[in-house]
Design an enzyme around this catalytic site. Structure first.
Site, short mmCIF file in Angstrom:
data_model
loop_
_atom_site.label_atom_id
_atom_site.label_comp_id
_atom_site.label_asym_id
_atom_site.label_seq_id
_atom_site.Cartn_x
_atom_site.Cartn_y
_atom_site.Cartn_z
N ASP A 1 14.29 -7.55 -42.03
CA ASP A 1 13.67 -6.27 -42.35
C ASP A 1 14.69 -5.13 -42.33
O ASP A 1 14.79 -4.34 -43.26
CB ASP A 1 12.49 -5.98 -41.42
CG ASP A 1 12.81 -6.22 -39.95
OD1 ASP A 1 13.90 -6.75 -39.62
OD2 ASP A 1 11.97 -5.87 -39.09
N TYR A 2 15.47 -5.08 -41.27
CA TYR A 2 16.46 -4.03 -41.11
C TYR A 2 17.53 -4.09 -42.20
O TYR A 2 17.86 -3.08 -42.84
CB TYR A 2 17.11 -4.17 -39.73
CG TYR A 2 18.26 -3.25 -39.45
CD1 TYR A 2 18.06 -1.91 -39.12
CD2 TYR A 2 19.58 -3.71 -39.51
CE1 TYR A 2 19.12 -1.07 -38.85
CE2 TYR A 2 20.65 -2.88 -39.25
CZ TYR A 2 20.41 -1.55 -38.92
OH TYR A 2 21.48 -0.73 -38.65
#
Length: 253
Positions: free
Chosen positions: A158-159
């Site tokens: 996600d990051y």
């Protein structure tokens, strides 16, 4: 424009890397706008220590209306508009490889949260800054990225995906805004020792990173902050749309 003549917004500027960036700018005599969400005590302390240089303002970077209000308040406080933005705020994330969502548990909500905190936040600050930057024919926008885009040694899906999108947004923004004297760049770090986000990282990981870098050490927030100064200084006036990796030489851009 010299750094000492600028008014610089640092999102998430009261803790971790953001605090190191704030202190580096104060050392260079810049006036700064320290944005925070929950770190009120730290922000107020900076304001008390440097009353002529610091204006602190609470705002959620993912909320466009709050960011617009921040820009208005800062302009009223200093009597001049914000001339540079450092998009540093990190939304709800910790570098903990054991706790990260893997592909079996990753959700669209994980991705959307990080996208909002990276790209939507940068869009909000950029849009709020544009009118005055265009009038001045000067602006500096620095987005904080990650070397995980080039070297995803730990798959923080996600990051890393959000920061990759932010890199693309950096480059398209640089293309559109260069005609107005606005430079847009990215600085991408590795794991920094130590910030709130990296405090969950085991010492063994830091040791491995240090052994793998040409400098034989892990980059500190203070060292990374000094690189921010390069992109704000007149020495980088012909540099835009770039991604400079600041990690002691671990990853080649």
């Amino acid at each position: 424009m010299q750094i000492k003549d600028q008014i610089v917004l640092i999102t998430g500027g009261a803790r971790g890397l953001g605090l190191a960036i704030s202190k580096a700018l104060l050392r260079e005599k810049a006036r700064i706008v320290v944005n925070y969400l929950s770190s009120e005590q730290s922000a107020k302390q900076l304001e008390q220590e440097y009353p002529e240089q610091v204006f602190c303002a609470q705002a959620d970077v993912t909320n466009a209306d709050q960011i617009k209000a921040l820009f208005i308040a800062a302009k009223q406080h200093f009597g001049s508009p914000i001339s540079a933005v450092v998009n540093n705020a990190l939304v709800h994330f910790e570098f903990n490889g054991d706790a990260r969502p893997d592909l079996t548990s990753l959700t669209a909500e994980h991705l959307q949260s990080q996208f909002n905190g990276a790209v939507q936040a940068a869009l909000n600050t950029t849009q709020a800054a544009l009118e005055d930057m265009k009038k001045q024919q000067f602006g500096r926008i620095i987005n904080i990225g990650t070397n995980l885009v080039q070297n995803p040694v730990v798959p923080y899906h996600d990051y890393t995906a959000a920061k990759a999108a932010l890199l693309a947004f950096t480059r398209t923004s640089a293309h559109e805004l260069g005609q107005y004297g606005i430079n847009v760049n990215m600085l991408s770090g590795g794991l920094l020792q130590t910030t709130d986000a990296s405090k969950a990282t085991p010492d063994a990981v830091f040791d491995l990173i240090a052994a793998s870098t040409p400098l034989r050490r892990v980059t500190t927030p203070e060292e990374f902050a000094d690189a921010v100064l390069m992109f704000l200084s007149p020495f980088s006036r012909a540099v835009t749309g770039q991604n400079l990796i600041v990690d002691g030489g671990l990853v080649k851009g």
